[in-house]
Design an enzyme around this catalytic site. Structure first.
Site, PDB file in Angstrom:
ATOM      1  N   ASN A 218       2.312   1.811   1.799  1.00  0.00           N
ATOM      2  CA  ASN A 218       2.693   2.657   0.672  1.00  0.00           C
ATOM      3  C   ASN A 218       2.791   4.079   1.219  1.00  0.00           C
ATOM      4  O   ASN A 218       1.777   4.723   1.453  1.00  0.00           O
ATOM      5  CB  ASN A 218       1.639   2.564  -0.439  1.00  0.00           C
ATOM      6  CG  ASN A 218       1.898   3.552  -1.570  1.00  0.00           C
ATOM      7  OD1 ASN A 218       2.957   4.166  -1.633  1.00  0.00           O
ATOM      8  ND2 ASN A 218       0.926   3.715  -2.454  1.00  0.00           N
ATOM      9  N   TRP A 219       3.999   4.504   1.413  1.00  0.00           N
ATOM     10  CA  TRP A 219       4.188   5.829   2.023  1.00  0.00           C
ATOM     11  C   TRP A 219       3.866   6.964   1.060  1.00  0.00           C
ATOM     12  O   TRP A 219       3.746   8.107   1.470  1.00  0.00           O
ATOM     13  CB  TRP A 219       5.636   5.972   2.517  1.00  0.00           C
ATOM     14  CG  TRP A 219       5.910   5.245   3.800  1.00  0.00           C
ATOM     15  CD1 TRP A 219       5.042   4.434   4.506  1.00  0.00           C
ATOM     16  CD2 TRP A 219       7.131   5.274   4.554  1.00  0.00           C
ATOM     17  NE1 TRP A 219       5.663   3.966   5.639  1.00  0.00           N
ATOM     18  CE2 TRP A 219       6.941   4.460   5.692  1.00  0.00           C
ATOM     19  CE3 TRP A 219       8.372   5.894   4.369  1.00  0.00           C
ATOM     20  CZ2 TRP A 219       7.942   4.270   6.649  1.00  0.00           C
ATOM     21  CZ3 TRP A 219       9.369   5.702   5.310  1.00  0.00           C
ATOM     22  CH2 TRP A 219       9.151   4.890   6.450  1.00  0.00           C
ATOM     23  N   LYS A 220       3.798   6.669  -0.227  1.00  0.00           N
ATOM     24  CA  LYS A 220       3.551   7.717  -1.242  1.00  0.00           C
ATOM     25  C   LYS A 220       4.622   8.819  -1.105  1.00  0.00           C
ATOM     26  O   LYS A 220       5.754   8.504  -0.779  1.00  0.00           O
ATOM     27  CB  LYS A 220       2.121   8.250  -1.112  1.00  0.00           C
ATOM     28  CG  LYS A 220       1.094   7.099  -1.101  1.00  0.00           C
ATOM     29  CD  LYS A 220      -0.332   7.549  -1.200  1.00  0.00           C
ATOM     30  CE  LYS A 220      -1.250   6.318  -1.196  1.00  0.00           C
ATOM     31  NZ  LYS A 220      -2.644   6.665  -1.407  1.00  0.00           N
TER      32      LYS A 220
ATOM     33  N   HIS B 148      -0.224   2.036  -9.597  1.00  0.00           N
ATOM     34  CA  HIS B 148      -1.078   2.650  -8.566  1.00  0.00           C
ATOM     35  C   HIS B 148      -2.037   3.644  -9.230  1.00  0.00           C
ATOM     36  O   HIS B 148      -1.667   4.312 -10.201  1.00  0.00           O
ATOM     37  CB  HIS B 148      -0.219   3.359  -7.522  1.00  0.00           C
ATOM     38  CG  HIS B 148      -1.011   3.743  -6.319  1.00  0.00           C
ATOM     39  ND1 HIS B 148      -1.768   4.888  -6.291  1.00  0.00           N
ATOM     40  CD2 HIS B 148      -1.208   3.120  -5.144  1.00  0.00           C
ATOM     41  CE1 HIS B 148      -2.401   4.953  -5.120  1.00  0.00           C
ATOM     42  NE2 HIS B 148      -2.073   3.892  -4.403  1.00  0.00           N
TER      43      HIS B 148
ATOM     44  N   GLU C 112      -2.914   6.491  -8.454  1.00  0.00           N
ATOM     45  CA  GLU C 112      -2.403   7.864  -8.526  1.00  0.00           C
ATOM     46  C   GLU C 112      -1.479   8.035  -9.730  1.00  0.00           C
ATOM     47  O   GLU C 112      -1.435   9.096 -10.342  1.00  0.00           O
ATOM     48  CB  GLU C 112      -1.700   8.233  -7.205  1.00  0.00           C
ATOM     49  CG  GLU C 112      -2.724   8.459  -6.102  1.00  0.00           C
ATOM     50  CD  GLU C 112      -2.264   8.069  -4.716  1.00  0.00           C
ATOM     51  OE1 GLU C 112      -1.051   7.925  -4.490  1.00  0.00           O
ATOM     52  OE2 GLU C 112      -3.139   7.900  -3.841  1.00  0.00           O
TER      53      GLU C 112
ATOM     54  N   GLU D 108      -7.544  -1.826  -5.338  1.00  0.00           N
ATOM     55  CA  GLU D 108      -7.739  -0.539  -4.686  1.00  0.00           C
ATOM     56  C   GLU D 108      -8.814   0.260  -5.415  1.00  0.00           C
ATOM     57  O   GLU D 108      -8.507   0.935  -6.416  1.00  0.00           O
ATOM     58  CB  GLU D 108      -6.431   0.264  -4.690  1.00  0.00           C
ATOM     59  CG  GLU D 108      -5.293  -0.398  -3.952  1.00  0.00           C
ATOM     60  CD  GLU D 108      -4.282   0.623  -3.455  1.00  0.00           C
ATOM     61  OE1 GLU D 108      -3.985   0.600  -2.261  1.00  0.00           O
ATOM     62  OE2 GLU D 108      -3.806   1.451  -4.254  1.00  0.00           O
TER      63      GLU D 108
ATOM     64  N   GLY E 186      -7.702   7.256   0.388  1.00  0.00           N
ATOM     65  CA  GLY E 186      -7.488   8.524   1.082  1.00  0.00           C
ATOM     66  C   GLY E 186      -8.763   9.287   1.380  1.00  0.00           C
ATOM     67  O   GLY E 186      -8.718  10.463   1.733  1.00  0.00           O
TER      68      GLY E 186
ATOM     69  N   SER F 174      -8.290   3.249   2.345  1.00  0.00           N
ATOM     70  CA  SER F 174      -8.757   3.604   3.688  1.00  0.00           C
ATOM     71  C   SER F 174      -8.814   2.406   4.631  1.00  0.00           C
ATOM     72  O   SER F 174      -9.685   2.324   5.495  1.00  0.00           O
ATOM     73  CB  SER F 174     -10.121   4.312   3.623  1.00  0.00           C
ATOM     74  OG  SER F 174     -10.001   5.537   2.902  1.00  0.00           O
TER      75      SER F 174
ATOM     76  N   GLY G 220      -2.092   3.112   2.799  1.00  0.00           N
ATOM     77  CA  GLY G 220      -1.532   4.443   2.591  1.00  0.00           C
ATOM     78  C   GLY G 220      -1.435   5.197   3.904  1.00  0.00           C
ATOM     79  O   GLY G 220      -0.506   5.007   4.692  1.00  0.00           O
ATOM     80  N   GLY G 221      -2.427   6.035   4.163  1.00  0.00           N
ATOM     81  CA  GLY G 221      -2.425   6.918   5.333  1.00  0.00           C
ATOM     82  C   GLY G 221      -2.042   6.238   6.642  1.00  0.00           C
ATOM     83  O   GLY G 221      -1.193   6.740   7.393  1.00  0.00           O
TER      84      GLY G 221
HETATM   85  P1  13P Z   1      -5.133   5.075   1.891  1.00  0.00           P
HETATM   86  O1  13P Z   1      -4.888   3.901   2.826  1.00  0.00           O
HETATM   87  O2  13P Z   1      -4.558   6.339   2.395  1.00  0.00           O
HETATM   88  O3  13P Z   1      -6.572   5.162   1.500  1.00  0.00           O
HETATM   89  O4  13P Z   1      -4.318   4.743   0.562  1.00  0.00           O
HETATM   90  C1  13P Z   1      -4.455   3.511  -0.015  1.00  0.00           C
HETATM   91  C2  13P Z   1      -3.452   3.387  -1.091  1.00  0.00           C
HETATM   92  O5  13P Z   1      -3.526   4.067  -2.094  1.00  0.00           O
HETATM   93  C3  13P Z   1      -2.355   2.444  -0.908  1.00  0.00           C
HETATM   94  O6  13P Z   1      -1.639   2.272  -2.068  1.00  0.00           O
END
Ligand code: 13P
Length: 251
Positions: A10-12, A95, A97, A167, A173, A213, A234-235
């Protein structure tokens, strides 16, 4: 157990078109022999470029959200038809967020899931508790409620087209991962909620990822757990080598 693991990036809100091309050019050869399904969910502006690079590879394209209406006066939103036209296969829905910053609720999540399925886009439905909810002992109640809400009115035959991502919000993050046991246990709770709604076979078959994470170092331990069928990353999905390591942990 016959669930094919699925690792999704997930590149966000990261990567311009130029950066998209550079990252995928580095990544695609690194994961070409993967033993799992791979999806990369990119910002809308990168979809066309990503699709072009992914053609003929083992990596599938995903988007990060979809609106529930077919079309109309919804400034800034994107419809399922628009994604389908660009050959998007998967779409992240709900998600944390989106729930936290953009007012997403179980009800809007459910509407988006229905819209996605109606156009044969595969939803990756996100559920997970906040730190406050966890600390007050409400984790199970929260993920069960979100699961029920997301699946309201969804037919059993659609389940094979749906992935769930657990999640925990406090792990996203932050560098704080749920322990593999905690993640596995909560995913078992989600699986049980699916069982209650759709029966044992459906619950056994549905794929449930862990996200929060997850990285090149902890992926092996998480993926070794019986209930964890992959990751939503994500990251670490923004670095080709790290993401490829996570992919190789999924066998
Ligand atoms: P991180 O891997 O950066 O913690 O993000 C997870 C995430 O929200 C994937 O959708």
């Amino acid at each position: 157990m016959s669930r094919l693991p699925i690792i999704a990036g997930n590149w966000k809100m990261n990567n311009t078109v130029k950066e998209t091309k550079a990252l995928l050019t580095e990544l695609l050869p690194l994961v070409k022999d993967a033993a799992c399904e791979i999806v990369i969910c990119v910002p809308y502006t990168s979809i066309a470029a990503a699709k072009k690079l992914m053609r003929g590879t083992n990596v599938k394209l995903g988007a990060e959200n979809v609106h529930w209406a077919e079309k109309g006066a919804f400034t800034g939103e994107i419809s399922a038809d628009m994604l389908k036209e660009l050959k998007v296969a998967y779409v992240i829905i709900g998600h944390s967020e989106r729930r936290q910053y953009f007012g997403e609720t179980d009800e809007t999540v459910n509407k988006r899931v229905k819209a996605a399925l109606s156009r044969k886009l595969k939803p990756i439905i996100c559920v997970g508790e906040t730190l406050a909810e966890r600390e007050s002992g409400r984790t199970d109640e929260v993920v069960i409620g979100q699961t029920k809400g997301a699946f309201d009115g969804i037919a059993k035959r659609e389940l094979k087209n749906i992935v769930i991502a657990y999640e925990p919000v406090w792990a996203i993050g932050t560098g704080r991962t749920a322990t593999a046991d905690d993640a596995d246990n909560t995913i078992a709770v989600i699986r049980k909620a699916v069982k209650k709604l759709y029966g044992s076979a459906a619950a056994e078959d549905i794929r449930i990822q862990y996200g929060g994470s997850m990285n090149a170092k902890n992926a092996d331990e998480l993926m070794a757990k019986p209930n964890i069928d992959g990751g939503l990353i994500g990251g670490a999905s923004l670095k080709a080598v790290d993401f490829a390591k996570i992919v190789s942990a999924a066998k």
